[in-house]
Scaffold this motif. Structure first.
Motif, PDB file in Angstrom:
ATOM      1  N   MET A 259       0.842  -1.175   0.000  1.00 17.70           N
ATOM      2  CA  MET A 259       0.000   0.000   0.000  1.00 17.70           C
ATOM      3  C   MET A 259       0.891   1.244   0.000  1.00 17.70           C
ATOM      4  SD  MET A 259      -3.130   0.894   2.550  1.00 17.70           S
ATOM      5  CE  MET A 259      -4.267  -0.196   1.732  1.00 17.70           C
TER       6      MET A 259
ATOM      7  N   TYR B 195       1.366   5.390   0.494  1.00 24.11           N
ATOM      8  CA  TYR B 195       0.820   6.576   1.150  1.00 24.11           C
ATOM      9  C   TYR B 195       1.556   7.803   0.635  1.00 24.11           C
ATOM     10  CZ  TYR B 195      -1.207   3.295   4.464  1.00 24.11           C
ATOM     11  OH  TYR B 195      -1.922   2.277   5.029  1.00 24.11           O
ATOM     12  N   ASP B 196       0.786   8.878   0.449  1.00 19.15           N
ATOM     13  CA  ASP B 196       1.363  10.120  -0.044  1.00 19.15           C
ATOM     14  C   ASP B 196       0.774  11.276   0.762  1.00 19.15           C
ATOM     15  OD1 ASP B 196       2.715  11.974  -1.623  1.00 19.15           O
ATOM     16  OD2 ASP B 196       1.208  11.940  -3.210  1.00 19.15           O
ATOM     17  N   LYS B 197       1.636  12.020   1.436  1.00 18.05           N
ATOM     18  CA  LYS B 197       1.151  13.174   2.189  1.00 18.05           C
ATOM     19  C   LYS B 197       0.899  14.316   1.209  1.00 18.05           C
ATOM     20  CE  LYS B 197       2.003  16.218   6.066  1.00 18.05           C
ATOM     21  NZ  LYS B 197       2.872  16.570   7.175  1.00 18.05           N
TER      22      LYS B 197
ATOM     23  N   ALA C  86      -8.393   5.710  -4.497  1.00 16.06           N
ATOM     24  CA  ALA C  86      -7.637   6.113  -3.312  1.00 16.06           C
ATOM     25  C   ALA C  86      -8.563   6.538  -2.176  1.00 16.06           C
ATOM     26  CB  ALA C  86      -6.691   7.256  -3.660  1.00 16.06           C
TER      27      ALA C  86
ATOM     28  N   TYR D  93      -7.048  10.059   4.191  1.00 17.55           N
ATOM     29  CA  TYR D  93      -7.051  10.004   5.652  1.00 17.55           C
ATOM     30  C   TYR D  93      -6.738  11.382   6.202  1.00 17.55           C
ATOM     31  CZ  TYR D  93      -7.000   4.984   4.949  1.00 17.55           C
ATOM     32  OH  TYR D  93      -7.326   3.707   4.565  1.00 17.55           O
TER      33      TYR D  93
ATOM     34  N   ILE E 247      -3.471  12.534   4.058  1.00 17.64           N
ATOM     35  CA  ILE E 247      -2.684  11.416   3.550  1.00 17.64           C
ATOM     36  C   ILE E 247      -3.528  10.632   2.547  1.00 17.64           C
ATOM     37  CG2 ILE E 247      -1.344   9.356   4.143  1.00 17.64           C
ATOM     38  CD1 ILE E 247      -0.264  11.900   5.518  1.00 17.64           C
TER      39      ILE E 247
ATOM     40  N   SER F  89      -4.028   7.346   0.185  1.00 15.15           N
ATOM     41  CA  SER F  89      -3.631   5.934   0.160  1.00 15.15           C
ATOM     42  C   SER F  89      -4.263   5.250  -1.032  1.00 15.15           C
ATOM     43  CB  SER F  89      -4.069   5.258   1.450  1.00 15.15           C
ATOM     44  OG  SER F  89      -3.901   3.873   1.340  1.00 15.15           O
ATOM     45  N   GLU F  90      -3.446   4.514  -1.767  1.00 14.43           N
ATOM     46  CA  GLU F  90      -3.972   3.756  -2.925  1.00 14.43           C
ATOM     47  C   GLU F  90      -4.165   2.320  -2.555  1.00 14.43           C
ATOM     48  OE1 GLU F  90      -2.202   4.485  -6.733  1.00 14.43           O
ATOM     49  OE2 GLU F  90      -1.253   6.276  -5.944  1.00 14.43           O
TER      50      GLU F  90
END
Length: 111
Positions: free
Chosen positions: A1, A3-5, A39, A42, A108, A110-111
């Protein structure tokens, strides 16, 4: 998984209202979210370490909810936006010193 801020939305002490500048940040992020239809987003709500920890947790939740409502108003799918209030547990300094940058919601993806 993965995550990208995407960024952070900042608040004044003891408040959970979005300023015009922070609304503009959310509007700019709208397309990033729309371009990734699978996506999840969060929202990690934070508060500085001054004051009562229970009140800070409540405030961090209120900040998340304000950001979520604004994103929904912009047309984002509410089923893809998760609220995670952290209170003062996610301090940027990692200690008890008051840091105004802790008064934020981190976004955040998430894909």
């Amino acid at each position: 998984m993965m995550y990208d801020k995407l960024g952070s939305i900042y608040f004044k002490q003891g408040q959970a209202q979005l300023t015009g500048e922070e609304k503009a940040k959310l509007e700019a992020l709208k397309q990033v979210f729309a371009d990734q239809p699978k996506a999840m987003l969060y929202l990690f709500g934070n508060a500085s370490t001054d004051g009562d920890p229970a009140k800070n947790l409540k405030l961090s939740n209120e900040r998340c909810i304000v950001v979520r409502k604004y994103l929904i108003k912009l047309g984002l799918d509410p089923m893809r936006i998760m609220v995670l209030p952290m209170g003062e547990d996610n301090s940027l300094k990692g200690d008890d010193q008051v840091n105004p940058n802790d008064r934020r919601v981190d976004l955040i993806l998430s894909e």
